[in-house]
Design an enzyme around this catalytic site. Structure first.
Site, PDB file in Angstrom:
ATOM      1  N   TRP A 185       1.509   2.442   5.555  1.00 39.90           N
ATOM      2  CA  TRP A 185       2.770   2.030   4.938  1.00 39.90           C
ATOM      3  C   TRP A 185       3.901   2.479   5.847  1.00 39.90           C
ATOM      4  CZ3 TRP A 185       6.807   5.299   3.065  1.00 39.90           C
ATOM      5  CH2 TRP A 185       7.902   4.590   2.580  1.00 39.90           C
ATOM      6  N   GLU A 224       0.085  -1.592   3.019  1.00 39.86           N
ATOM      7  CA  GLU A 224       0.816  -1.448   1.761  1.00 39.86           C
ATOM      8  C   GLU A 224       2.201  -2.075   1.835  1.00 39.86           C
ATOM      9  OE1 GLU A 224       2.462   2.161  -1.147  1.00 39.86           O
ATOM     10  OE2 GLU A 224       1.111   2.596   0.528  1.00 39.86           O
ATOM     11  N   LYS A 226       5.999  -3.155   0.061  1.00 41.17           N
ATOM     12  CA  LYS A 226       6.993  -2.509  -0.794  1.00 41.17           C
ATOM     13  C   LYS A 226       8.178  -3.437  -0.974  1.00 41.17           C
ATOM     14  CE  LYS A 226       9.133   1.960  -1.684  1.00 41.17           C
ATOM     15  NZ  LYS A 226       9.183   3.385  -1.295  1.00 41.17           N
ATOM     16  N   ASP A 257       0.383  -1.186  -4.698  1.00 41.54           N
ATOM     17  CA  ASP A 257       1.031  -0.027  -5.303  1.00 41.54           C
ATOM     18  C   ASP A 257       1.803  -0.495  -6.526  1.00 41.54           C
ATOM     19  OD1 ASP A 257       3.109   1.979  -5.904  1.00 41.54           O
ATOM     20  OD2 ASP A 257       2.407   2.972  -4.086  1.00 41.54           O
ATOM     21  N   HIS A 260       5.723  -0.804  -6.527  1.00 40.83           N
ATOM     22  CA  HIS A 260       6.401  -1.486  -5.423  1.00 40.83           C
ATOM     23  C   HIS A 260       6.802  -2.919  -5.715  1.00 40.83           C
ATOM     24  CE1 HIS A 260       4.955   1.407  -1.998  1.00 40.83           C
ATOM     25  NE2 HIS A 260       5.583   2.016  -2.991  1.00 40.83           N
ATOM     26  N   HIS A 284      -2.871   1.890  -5.455  1.00 35.39           N
ATOM     27  CA  HIS A 284      -2.079   3.105  -5.558  1.00 35.39           C
ATOM     28  C   HIS A 284      -1.404   3.064  -6.924  1.00 35.39           C
ATOM     29  CE1 HIS A 284      -1.565   4.593  -1.130  1.00 35.39           C
ATOM     30  NE2 HIS A 284      -2.817   4.466  -1.503  1.00 35.39           N
ATOM     31  N   ASP A 292      10.953   2.195  -7.680  1.00 35.53           N
ATOM     32  CA  ASP A 292       9.757   2.922  -7.242  1.00 35.53           C
ATOM     33  C   ASP A 292      10.017   4.424  -7.288  1.00 35.53           C
ATOM     34  OD1 ASP A 292       7.266   3.495  -6.158  1.00 35.53           O
ATOM     35  OD2 ASP A 292       8.039   3.454  -4.117  1.00 35.53           O
ATOM     36  N   ASP A 294       8.040   6.711  -8.716  1.00 38.06           N
ATOM     37  CA  ASP A 294       6.807   7.499  -8.654  1.00 38.06           C
ATOM     38  C   ASP A 294       6.710   8.523  -9.766  1.00 38.06           C
ATOM     39  OD1 ASP A 294       5.245   6.577  -6.265  1.00 38.06           O
ATOM     40  OD2 ASP A 294       7.152   6.958  -5.284  1.00 38.06           O
ATOM     41  N   ASP A 324      -0.726   7.809  -6.767  1.00 35.04           N
ATOM     42  CA  ASP A 324       0.370   7.906  -5.797  1.00 35.04           C
ATOM     43  C   ASP A 324       1.692   8.123  -6.523  1.00 35.04           C
ATOM     44  OD1 ASP A 324       1.984   7.854  -3.600  1.00 35.04           O
ATOM     45  OD2 ASP A 324       1.799   5.723  -3.206  1.00 35.04           O
TER      46      ASP A 324
END
Length: 417
Positions: A185, A224, A226, A257, A260, A284, A292, A294, A324
Site C-alpha cells: 500500500w 491495496e 484507498k 480494506d 477504504h 483488511h 478511514d 481505523d 487492520d
C-alpha cells in the site's frame, strides 16, 4: 459462566440448527481452522522500531491511552497475551518498520531478511505464521508520492524498498513452509486537484511491473487500494479502479480494506465481483467512522455482510483474513480481542447460515420464504455456539475476558511510562 449452562445452551442450539440442516460441530471445526492475521501495529500505534516517530504520510493514529508497547519484547508479550484469550488459528502481520535493527539505523532500501529472523523464530515457537507489508509512509522521502514519483531518485528508493520487502516475505514463507502474504500500500496522492492523474498512474504501473517481475515462490503479493488519505484528499494514485484493473490483468491478489471506500458503498458486494477476475483476496478488516479512521472492528452489519458473502460465494479458500485498525484511545489488548471476536462471530454466523435451504428457495422463486428465513436466522442461538467454541478451548466465555485484560493492564501496561 457455568460449564453446565454452556453445554446445555449449546445442545439446544445444535438441535435448533440441525432442524435447518446446519451442522454446528462442522461450523466450529471450520472456524477453528480459518486463520486470522493479527496486525502488530495495534499494540504500539504504528510506531515501529525504526525511528520512534508517530505515523505520518496519509495516516494518523489518535488517542493516547497509556501502556503501548515500546519495544519488540513488549509487543511480543502483548501479542502473546492477546492470543491466550482467543481460540483459533492466528498469523501475525508485520510492517517493515518492525524489524530487529539492533539499535542501528537501517534505511528502507537496505533492509534484509536477517532483520526479521528473530520474528520468524518467535512466530514458530508460538505456532503462528507471518505476513508482511512494505512501508512507504513515515519517512523523509515519503512526501506525497513514492512509487509514482516522477523524481527517479525517490522512486528508485521506494522500488528498491519494495523489492527487498518481497524478498523478506519470501524468506518468511520459506522458513514457515507456508506462503507469506505481502501487502503493498502506498499513500501516493494529492491534497488538491491535479492535472497529472494519468502520468502518476502510469509511473505507478511501471514501478509495480518492475517490482513484481521477480519470481519468488514462497510469498504472495497483494495490492491495496484507498479512497484518500490525510493531506491527500483530492486524488489517490492507487485507487480502486487502478488496482482492480492492475490485479485483474496481472493475476495479482487484491487487498480489500473495509475502511477504504465510500460510506454508502456495500464493500461486501465487491467480494463476488473481484473473485471473478483476481486470483485471491486479502481482507483488511477495519471499521470506518465517516472516513478511514481505523476504529476497532465490531460485529456490525458491514462486518457480518462481508464474511457472509465470502461464505456464500464458496470462496473462503481464496481469501486471507487480517485485521487492520489502530485505536489508541482504549486498552490496546482489549481492542485486539474485540476485533478478533467480532471477526470470528461474523465468520461463524456465515458458517451457520441455512444456505442449502435458502438456495432452494431462491432457485424455486420463493422470494417470501427466502426473505423470511434470512430474517429468522438473525435470531437463531448462534451466541450459544460461539460460547461453546471458546469454552471447549478453555478460553474465557462472553465478558469473562475483561478481568484478564484489566489484570494485565494493572500488572504490565501500567508500568510502561
Amino acid at each position: 459462566m457455568k460449564s453446565e449452562l454452556i453445554e446445555k445452551n449449546y445442545a439446544i442450539a445444535k438441535e435448533r440448527y440441525a432442524a435447518l440442516g446446519v451442522d454446528t460441530d462442522k461450523a466450529l471445526e471450520t472456524l477453528e481452522k480459518t486463520p486470522i492475521s493479527l496486525h502488530c501495529w495495534q499494540a504500539d500505534d504504528v510506531m515501529g522500531f525504526e525511528r520512534g516517530e508517530a505515523a505520518s504520510g496519509g495516516i494518523q493514529t489518535t488517542g493516547n491511552y497509556p501502556g503501548k508497547a515500546r519495544n519488540i519484547e513488549e509487543l511480543r508479550a502483548d501479542i502473546s497475551k492477546v492470543t491466550s484469550l482467543l481460540a483459533g488459528t492466528f498469523r501475525l502481520n508485520l510492517h517493515e518498520t518492525y524489524g530487529e535493527f539492533g539499535g542501528t539505523f537501517v534505511d528502507r532500501d537496505q533492509v534484509e531478511a536477517k532483520h526479521f529472523q528473530g520474528w520468524m523464530e518467535w512466530a514458530k515457537e508460538n505456532n503462528m505464521k507471518l505476513d508482511f507489508n512494505s512501508t512507504s509512509f513515515s519517512h523523509p522521502k515519503s512526501g506525497y508520492l513514492s512509487l509514482s514519483n516522477p523524481d527517479k531518485e525517490i522512486r528508485d528508493f521506494w522500488i528498491e524498498h519494495t523489492k527487498r520487502c518481497r524478498r523478506i516475505a519470501d524468506a518468511m514463507g520459506k522458513f514457515q513452509q507456508d506462503p507469506c502474504i505481502m501487502n503493498i500500500w502506498v499513500h501516493d496522492g494529492s491534497k488538491d486537484y491535479t492535472v497529472e492523474r494519468y502520468r502518476y498512474r502510469q509511473i505507478l504501473k511501471e514501478s509495480l511491473d518492475e517490482i513484481l517481475a521477480e519470481q519468488l515462490p514462497d510469498m504472495k503479493s497483494c495490492l491495496e487500494a484507498k479512497l484518500f488519505g490525510i493531506g491527500l484528499e483530492a486524488y489517490t494514485v492507487g485507487s480502486h479502479d487502478f488496482y482492480a484493473g492492475y490485479c485483474s490483468k496481472n493475476n495479482v491478489i487484491y487487498t480489500l480494506d473495509t475502511g477504504h471506500y465510500e460510506q454508502t458503498e456495500n464493500v461486501s458486494d465487491a467480494v463476488s465481483s473481484l473473485l471473478l477476475f483476481v486470483p485471491e483476496l486479502m481482507l483488511h478488516v477495519s471499521r470506518p467512522m465517516h472516513w478511514d479512521s481505523d476504529h476497532v472492528t465490531l460485529f456490525d452489519d458491514n462486518t457480518r455482510n462481508l464474511f457472509m458473502e465470502l461464505v456464500r460465494s464458496g470462496q473462503l479458500d481464496r481469501a486471507h483474513i487480517g485485521l487492520d485498525y489502530f485505536d489508541a484511545s482504549i486498552n490496546r489488548i482489549g481492542a485486539y480481542i474485540i476485533g478478533v471476536r467480532a471477526t470470528q462471530k461474523s465468520l461463524l454466523q456465515g458458517f451457520l447460515e441455512p444456505l442449502a435451504q435458502l438456495r432452494q428457495y431462491e432457485d424455486e422463486g420463493k422470494w417470501f420464504e427466502r426473505l423470511a428465513l434470512m430474517e429468522e436466522e438473525k435470531t437463531l442461538p448462534f451466541g450459544a455456539v460461539y460460547d461453546y467454541y471458546n469454552f471447549k478451548h478453555n478460553i474465557p466465555v462472553g465478558e469473562e475476558y475483561l478481568a484478564d485484560v484489566a489484570q494485565y493492564e494493572k500488572d504490565v501496561l501500567s508500568n510502561r511510562k
